[in-house]
Structures are given as structure tokens and as C-alpha cells.
Design a protein around this motif. Structure first.
Motif, PDB file in Angstrom:
ATOM      1  N   TRP A  37      -9.346  -5.519  -0.961  1.00  0.00           N
ATOM      2  CA  TRP A  37      -8.182  -6.224  -0.408  1.00  0.00           C
ATOM      3  C   TRP A  37      -8.112  -6.076   1.105  1.00  0.00           C
ATOM      4  O   TRP A  37      -7.746  -7.021   1.812  1.00  0.00           O
ATOM      5  N   TRP A  57      -8.370  -1.513  -3.403  1.00  0.00           N
ATOM      6  CA  TRP A  57      -7.757  -1.596  -2.080  1.00  0.00           C
ATOM      7  C   TRP A  57      -8.790  -1.903  -1.000  1.00  0.00           C
ATOM      8  O   TRP A  57      -8.488  -2.629  -0.052  1.00  0.00           O
ATOM      9  N   LEU A  87       0.834  -1.200   0.000  1.00  0.00           N
ATOM     10  CA  LEU A  87       0.000   0.000   0.000  1.00  0.00           C
ATOM     11  C   LEU A  87       0.873   1.256   0.000  1.00  0.00           C
ATOM     12  O   LEU A  87       0.665   2.168  -0.804  1.00  0.00           O
ATOM     13  N   VAL A 116      -8.139   5.168   0.483  1.00  0.00           N
ATOM     14  CA  VAL A 116      -7.903   4.063  -0.448  1.00  0.00           C
ATOM     15  C   VAL A 116      -9.137   3.821  -1.300  1.00  0.00           C
ATOM     16  O   VAL A 116     -10.249   3.735  -0.790  1.00  0.00           O
TER      17      VAL A 116
END
Length: 150
Positions: free
Chosen positions: A138, A135, A95, A131
Motif C-alpha cells: 500500500w 502495508w 496506519l 510495517v
């Protein structure tokens, strides 16, 4: 270089169940009146999370609690909660490697078509990120040890 500075604030922990290095992420939710925020992250009984609106950007704090505590106390108000959860250290590294500043985001070729994480609130304590998809998906997939702090 600023990504390395952000990385220094990550809390490195060891997951008791797997022995895997993990990093704690936080999100402030709820609050009072017009300063409240949506309950975006739901904590499940098994310590996983559910994030229903995966197509909407998600704001999280990645530090030792500086930003989430500031945000809860100074912005959201007394009825806000802090959702804490762990992600694998490799995910946190990934990230941060893909994060770019919010300023100039749309014109930055590194924004990966709007899918790169953004570093936001740089003038406030701690580190806050926004994000986008994928993301959010995830995070839902890899989050564990989730809990709600009052």
C-alpha cells in the motif's frame, strides 16, 4: 491513547498537485559497514517509489524528521540517505489506527495475524514504525513526491 500522541507528531501538508492533505514518511537507508541497512525503497523519476521485497517488514519514521535524523546520525553513519515521500492523510490515519506496540506483538490479538503495523524504538526521538505486508504494498501504491535527502 498513545495512538493519539503519535498522531500529534505527523506533519500535515497539502499536496501541491492535488490539494489533498498528505503526511511525510521517511526511511533511512545505506550507511557504513555493519551499521548499514538495505536500500529497500527505490525512488522513481516521477516521484513514486518501488519496494521490491514486499514480503519483508519495512521500517519507516512518521514524524517531523526527529527519528530519521537521529537514526541517520547516531546509527547508520555518514553514507546513509533519508528517503522521504508523502502519503495521503487518510492512509496515515488508517496506519496509526491499526498500529500496536512491538512489545508483546506476537501475543496481542490486535496483531491481525501478523499484519498490523508496530510502533518500534519508543525510547528514541521521534516515531518509528515497522510495517508488514500488505502495508508495504500500500505504501508503494500511494507514495508520491519521493526524494532522497543526503
Amino acid at each position: 491513547m498513545w495512538i493519539q500522541e503519535v498522531g500529534e507528531y505527523s506533519k500535515k501538508l497539502l499536496d501541491k498537485g492535488t490539494g489533498e492533505d498528505v503526511v511525510t514518511y521517511r526511511r533511512v537507508q545505506g550507511g557504513e559497514g555493519t551499521k548499514s541497512s538495505q536500500q529497500r525503497i527505490q525512488v522513481n523519476g516521477d516521484g513514486t517509489v518501488t519496494i521490491p521485497k514486499k514480503d519483508a517488514d519495512l521500517n519507516i519514521s512518521i514524524d517531523n524528521g526527529e527519528h530519521s535524523n537521529y537514526f541517520k546520525n547516531e546509527v547508520r553513519g555518514g553514507n546513509a540517505d533519508i528517503v522521504e515521500f508523502d502519503v495521503p492523510k487518510w492512509f496515515d490515519d488508517f496506519l496509526k489506527e491499526n498500529t500496536i506496540p512491538q512489545s508483546g506483538y506476537n501475543s496481542n490479538p490486535l496483531n491481525q495475524g501478523g499484519t498490523a503495523p508496530k510502533l518500534v524504538d519508543p525510547t528514541k526521538p521521534g516515531n518509528s514504525f515497522e510495517v508488514p505486508a500488505p502495508w508495504v504494498e500500500w505504501i508503494e501504491e500511494y507514495a508520491k513526491n519521493a526524494q532522497i535527502k543526503k
